[in-house]
Design a protein around this motif. Structure first.
Motif, PDB file in Angstrom:
ATOM      1  N   UNK A 143       0.813  -1.211   0.000  1.00  0.00           N
ATOM      2  CA  UNK A 143       0.000   0.000   0.000  1.00  0.00           C
ATOM      3  C   UNK A 143       0.845   1.260   0.000  1.00  0.00           C
ATOM      4  N   UNK A 144       2.055   1.150  -0.558  1.00  0.00           N
ATOM      5  CA  UNK A 144       2.998   2.277  -0.657  1.00  0.00           C
ATOM      6  C   UNK A 144       3.372   2.847   0.707  1.00  0.00           C
ATOM      7  N   UNK A 145       3.371   1.968   1.714  1.00  0.00           N
ATOM      8  CA  UNK A 145       3.789   2.398   3.054  1.00  0.00           C
ATOM      9  C   UNK A 145       5.279   2.187   3.276  1.00  0.00           C
ATOM     10  N   UNK A 146       5.923   1.503   2.350  1.00  0.00           N
ATOM     11  CA  UNK A 146       7.343   1.238   2.501  1.00  0.00           C
ATOM     12  C   UNK A 146       8.172   2.508   2.493  1.00  0.00           C
ATOM     13  N   UNK A 147       9.400   2.386   2.984  1.00  0.00           N
ATOM     14  CA  UNK A 147      10.273   3.551   3.081  1.00  0.00           C
ATOM     15  C   UNK A 147      11.416   3.527   2.070  1.00  0.00           C
ATOM     16  N   UNK A 148      11.684   2.363   1.488  1.00  0.00           N
ATOM     17  CA  UNK A 148      12.780   2.246   0.529  1.00  0.00           C
ATOM     18  C   UNK A 148      12.343   2.552  -0.890  1.00  0.00           C
ATOM     19  N   UNK A 149      13.324   2.773  -1.772  1.00  0.00           N
ATOM     20  CA  UNK A 149      13.044   3.077  -3.172  1.00  0.00           C
ATOM     21  C   UNK A 149      13.149   1.831  -4.041  1.00  0.00           C
ATOM     22  N   UNK A 150      12.478   1.870  -5.167  1.00  0.00           N
ATOM     23  CA  UNK A 150      12.560   0.761  -6.115  1.00  0.00           C
ATOM     24  C   UNK A 150      13.986   0.589  -6.621  1.00  0.00           C
ATOM     25  N   UNK A 151      14.672   1.685  -6.834  1.00  0.00           N
ATOM     26  CA  UNK A 151      16.042   1.616  -7.332  1.00  0.00           C
ATOM     27  C   UNK A 151      16.943   0.852  -6.366  1.00  0.00           C
ATOM     28  N   UNK A 152      16.835   1.153  -5.075  1.00  0.00           N
ATOM     29  CA  UNK A 152      17.654   0.453  -4.088  1.00  0.00           C
ATOM     30  C   UNK A 152      17.277  -1.024  -3.998  1.00  0.00           C
ATOM     31  N   UNK A 153      15.977  -1.297  -4.041  1.00  0.00           N
ATOM     32  CA  UNK A 153      15.514  -2.689  -3.985  1.00  0.00           C
ATOM     33  C   UNK A 153      16.065  -3.476  -5.167  1.00  0.00           C
ATOM     34  N   UNK A 154      15.993  -2.868  -6.349  1.00  0.00           N
ATOM     35  CA  UNK A 154      16.512  -3.526  -7.540  1.00  0.00           C
ATOM     36  C   UNK A 154      17.996  -3.801  -7.449  1.00  0.00           C
ATOM     37  N   UNK A 155      18.757  -2.828  -6.947  1.00  0.00           N
ATOM     38  CA  UNK A 155      20.210  -2.991  -6.819  1.00  0.00           C
ATOM     39  C   UNK A 155      20.559  -4.162  -5.907  1.00  0.00           C
ATOM     40  N   UNK A 156      19.799  -4.310  -4.825  1.00  0.00           N
ATOM     41  CA  UNK A 156      20.091  -5.376  -3.864  1.00  0.00           C
ATOM     42  C   UNK A 156      19.912  -6.756  -4.477  1.00  0.00           C
ATOM     43  N   UNK A 157      18.912  -6.884  -5.325  1.00  0.00           N
ATOM     44  CA  UNK A 157      18.658  -8.172  -5.972  1.00  0.00           C
ATOM     45  C   UNK A 157      19.639  -8.428  -7.109  1.00  0.00           C
ATOM     46  N   UNK A 158      19.840  -7.421  -7.936  1.00  0.00           N
ATOM     47  CA  UNK A 158      20.735  -7.558  -9.094  1.00  0.00           C
ATOM     48  C   UNK A 158      22.162  -7.872  -8.640  1.00  0.00           C
ATOM     49  N   UNK A 159      22.573  -7.307  -7.523  1.00  0.00           N
ATOM     50  CA  UNK A 159      23.915  -7.558  -6.982  1.00  0.00           C
ATOM     51  C   UNK A 159      24.191  -9.051  -6.859  1.00  0.00           C
ATOM     52  N   UNK A 160      23.210  -9.803  -6.356  1.00  0.00           N
ATOM     53  CA  UNK A 160      23.427 -11.238  -6.144  1.00  0.00           C
ATOM     54  C   UNK A 160      23.097 -12.062  -7.380  1.00  0.00           C
ATOM     55  N   UNK A 161      22.461 -11.442  -8.352  1.00  0.00           N
ATOM     56  CA  UNK A 161      22.233 -12.116  -9.630  1.00  0.00           C
ATOM     57  C   UNK A 161      23.491 -12.095 -10.489  1.00  0.00           C
ATOM     58  N   UNK A 162      24.396 -11.158 -10.164  1.00  0.00           N
ATOM     59  CA  UNK A 162      25.592 -10.975 -10.990  1.00  0.00           C
ATOM     60  C   UNK A 162      26.897 -11.260 -10.239  1.00  0.00           C
ATOM     61  N   UNK A 163      26.802 -11.886  -9.074  1.00  0.00           N
ATOM     62  CA  UNK A 163      28.021 -12.162  -8.318  1.00  0.00           C
ATOM     63  C   UNK A 163      28.954 -13.092  -9.084  1.00  0.00           C
ATOM     64  N   UNK A 164      30.258 -12.939  -8.821  1.00  0.00           N
ATOM     65  CA  UNK A 164      31.241 -13.745  -9.538  1.00  0.00           C
ATOM     66  C   UNK A 164      31.439 -15.100  -8.873  1.00  0.00           C
ATOM     67  N   UNK A 165      32.404 -15.842  -9.384  1.00  0.00           N
ATOM     68  CA  UNK A 165      32.607 -17.221  -8.926  1.00  0.00           C
ATOM     69  C   UNK A 165      33.036 -17.307  -7.461  1.00  0.00           C
ATOM     70  N   UNK A 166      33.534 -16.213  -6.913  1.00  0.00           N
ATOM     71  CA  UNK A 166      33.959 -16.209  -5.513  1.00  0.00           C
ATOM     72  C   UNK A 166      32.876 -15.686  -4.577  1.00  0.00           C
ATOM     73  N   UNK A 167      31.708 -15.410  -5.139  1.00  0.00           N
ATOM     74  CA  UNK A 167      30.614 -14.870  -4.346  1.00  0.00           C
ATOM     75  C   UNK A 167      29.969 -15.913  -3.452  1.00  0.00           C
ATOM     76  N   UNK A 168      29.100 -15.478  -2.563  1.00  0.00           N
ATOM     77  CA  UNK A 168      28.456 -16.375  -1.607  1.00  0.00           C
ATOM     78  C   UNK A 168      27.371 -17.247  -2.227  1.00  0.00           C
TER      79      UNK A 168
END
Length: 245
Positions: free
Chosen positions: A202-227
């Motif tokens: 209901x748009x009560x969240x405090x974070x932005x879509x851009x930040x949310x996207x970055x958090x997910x994409x970060x782990x979609x693109x991790x390298x071979x040494x990533x977690x």
């Protein structure tokens, strides 16, 4: 060019993830239950100059729809590099342990847990052909049993028997999946995008879509040494991102 499938990607966080992945050069299959809404999302991205995207009709709660999506994508590519299980629902009200209905639990688990199983099992053959396969299960810190057992947790009083337990179940699926794939090139993680301002809450969240996207994409693109086999919520732990199960 790497390829990715993002579920529930016609709006909100899913669309932002598709946008950011495409901006890095990944070819994105935008999964949308409503094909028309998916087409509209694609047009929006193309207006921004993003052309390496296409819509795939995909109802993650429907076995036949998932099989059809697998067939369609299989006609276009022999390899899938990234699967982002983003689609999900809150589950409606009531959410109390004593009043929530069995139907609520069934519907929510179907969208939030079983869908990840369906998609992973349907696309695992294409993912195995990738040299760097990545699976991101979009979860919530609300699914952390440890955090929700701690009165000091900032969302301690925001309990919801249906939604919270579904995310806890998704987290455990992530742990088991990562374990089964631990001797391969796969990286499988559960990632919380944070309390983001969307239709979902209901748009009560405090974070932005851009930040949310970055958090997910970060782990979609991790390298071979990533977690792998980890649970991340940068909102709750800005330093390392990792939070307890």
């Amino acid at each position: 060019m790497k390829s990715a499938l993002v579920t529930g990607a016609n709006k909100s966080i899913g669309l932002e993830v598709a946008r950011q992945l495409a901006q890095t050069g990944v070819y994105v299959y935008l999964g949308s239950r409503d094909l028309e809404k998916g087409k509209q999302a694609i047009e929006k991205l193309k207006e921004e100059g993003i052309t390496n995207v296409e819509v795939i009709q995909l109802d993650v709660t429907n076995d036949e729809s998932v099989k059809k999506a697998r067939t369609e994508i299989g006609k276009k590519t022999k390899t899938l590099d990234i699967l982002i299980n983003n689609a999900g629902i809150y589950g409606g009200y009531p959410q109390t342990a004593l009043d929530a209905t069995i139907d609520q639990f069934k519907e929510t688990y179907d969208a939030n847990v079983y869908s990840a199983v369906r998609l992973t099992q349907a696309f695992i053959d294409l993912l195995k052909k990738s040299p760097e396969p990545r699976i991101v299960n979009v979860t919530s810190s609300q699914g952390s049993i440890t955090l929700h057992s701690d009165p000091a947790y900032k969302y301690y009083d925001y309990k919801g028997a249906v939604y919270l337990s579904s995310k806890a179940a998704l987290n455990m699926y992530t742990v088991v999946l990562a374990y089964e794939l631990k001797d391969t090139a796969f990286k499988v993680n559960a990632v919380c995008p944070g309390y983001t301002k969307t239709d979902f809450n209901g748009h009560r969240g405090t974070g932005t879509l851009e930040d949310a996207g970055k958090r997910i994409v970060k782990y979609a693109l991790i390298d071979k040494d990533g977690p792998t086999g980890k649970f991340f919520s940068e909102e709750n732990n800005p330093e390392t991102g990792e939070v307890p199960w």
